[in-house]
Design an enzyme around this catalytic site. Structure first.
Site, PDB file in Angstrom:
ATOM      1  N   ASP A 258     -69.136 -32.821 -55.307  1.00  0.00           N
ATOM      2  CA  ASP A 258     -69.167 -31.406 -55.683  1.00  0.00           C
ATOM      3  C   ASP A 258     -69.221 -30.594 -54.398  1.00  0.00           C
ATOM      4  O   ASP A 258     -69.784 -31.041 -53.396  1.00  0.00           O
ATOM      5  CB  ASP A 258     -70.400 -31.100 -56.543  1.00  0.00           C
ATOM      6  CG  ASP A 258     -70.297 -31.681 -57.944  1.00  0.00           C
ATOM      7  OD1 ASP A 258     -69.174 -31.815 -58.459  1.00  0.00           O
ATOM      8  OD2 ASP A 258     -71.347 -31.986 -58.532  1.00  0.00           O
TER       9      ASP A 258
ATOM     10  N   ASP B 130     -64.695 -30.050 -62.746  1.00  0.00           N
ATOM     11  CA  ASP B 130     -65.656 -29.336 -63.591  1.00  0.00           C
ATOM     12  C   ASP B 130     -65.063 -28.022 -64.113  1.00  0.00           C
ATOM     13  O   ASP B 130     -65.299 -27.638 -65.257  1.00  0.00           O
ATOM     14  CB  ASP B 130     -66.941 -29.029 -62.810  1.00  0.00           C
ATOM     15  CG  ASP B 130     -67.658 -30.285 -62.340  1.00  0.00           C
ATOM     16  OD1 ASP B 130     -67.509 -31.335 -62.991  1.00  0.00           O
ATOM     17  OD2 ASP B 130     -68.359 -30.209 -61.317  1.00  0.00           O
TER      18      ASP B 130
END
Length: 148
Positions: A110, A129
């Protein structure tokens, strides 16, 4: 055509994660909009918001089942509803992107951090995401407000 789009979205996700892993790990954070958005390298060993932390086998199994189910549904209902097709393409691409990380790295990379100074701090996320979130929200809106 759907599988070409899924492949391109997964490729974008994986390239951005590769850049984040190889560049941000050395130099972070990178402020994009001071007080609102920066890039920072994070290894997420769970699912959304860190739930199921270090439960790799469960996450891989569940994600794989969801991907297979969604691909089957997309294939069987291809072209019946373009909006649902787009939503499923986004969710499938995002799920595959994060699955690749879990299988090969044991964590998801991330790197996008959205926050509003000291008022709001969203968990760090990635393109996969974003795909899943947009696909799920659009699908929910479609099913709740536009389907009988």
């Amino acid at each position: 055509m759907e599988f070409v789009i899924i492949s391109l979205l997964v490729l974008i996700d994986q390239i951005t994660k590769y850049i984040a892993k190889n560049y941000l790990i050395i130099r972070q954070p990178i402020n994009i909009l001071e007080g609102f958005l920066n890039l920072v390298y994070v290894e997420n060993r769970g699912a959304a918001f860190g739930i199921f932390r270090d439960k790799k086998i469960i996450l891989i199994g569940f994600t794989s089942l969801v991907i297979v189910g969604l691909i089957y549904y997309l294939y069987k209902n291809k072209g019946k509803d373009k909006i649902i097709d787009i939503c499923l393409i986004l969710v499938i691409a995002g799920a595959i992107g994060n699955l690749i990380d879990r299988v090969f790295l044991s964590y998801v990379v991330d790197f996008i951090h959205f926050y509003i100074r000291d008022v709001f701090d969203w968990p760090v996320f990635n393109f996969a995401d974003i795909y899943v979130s947009i696909g799920a929200v659009l699908l929910s809106i479609k099913l709740i407000f536009f389907d009988k």
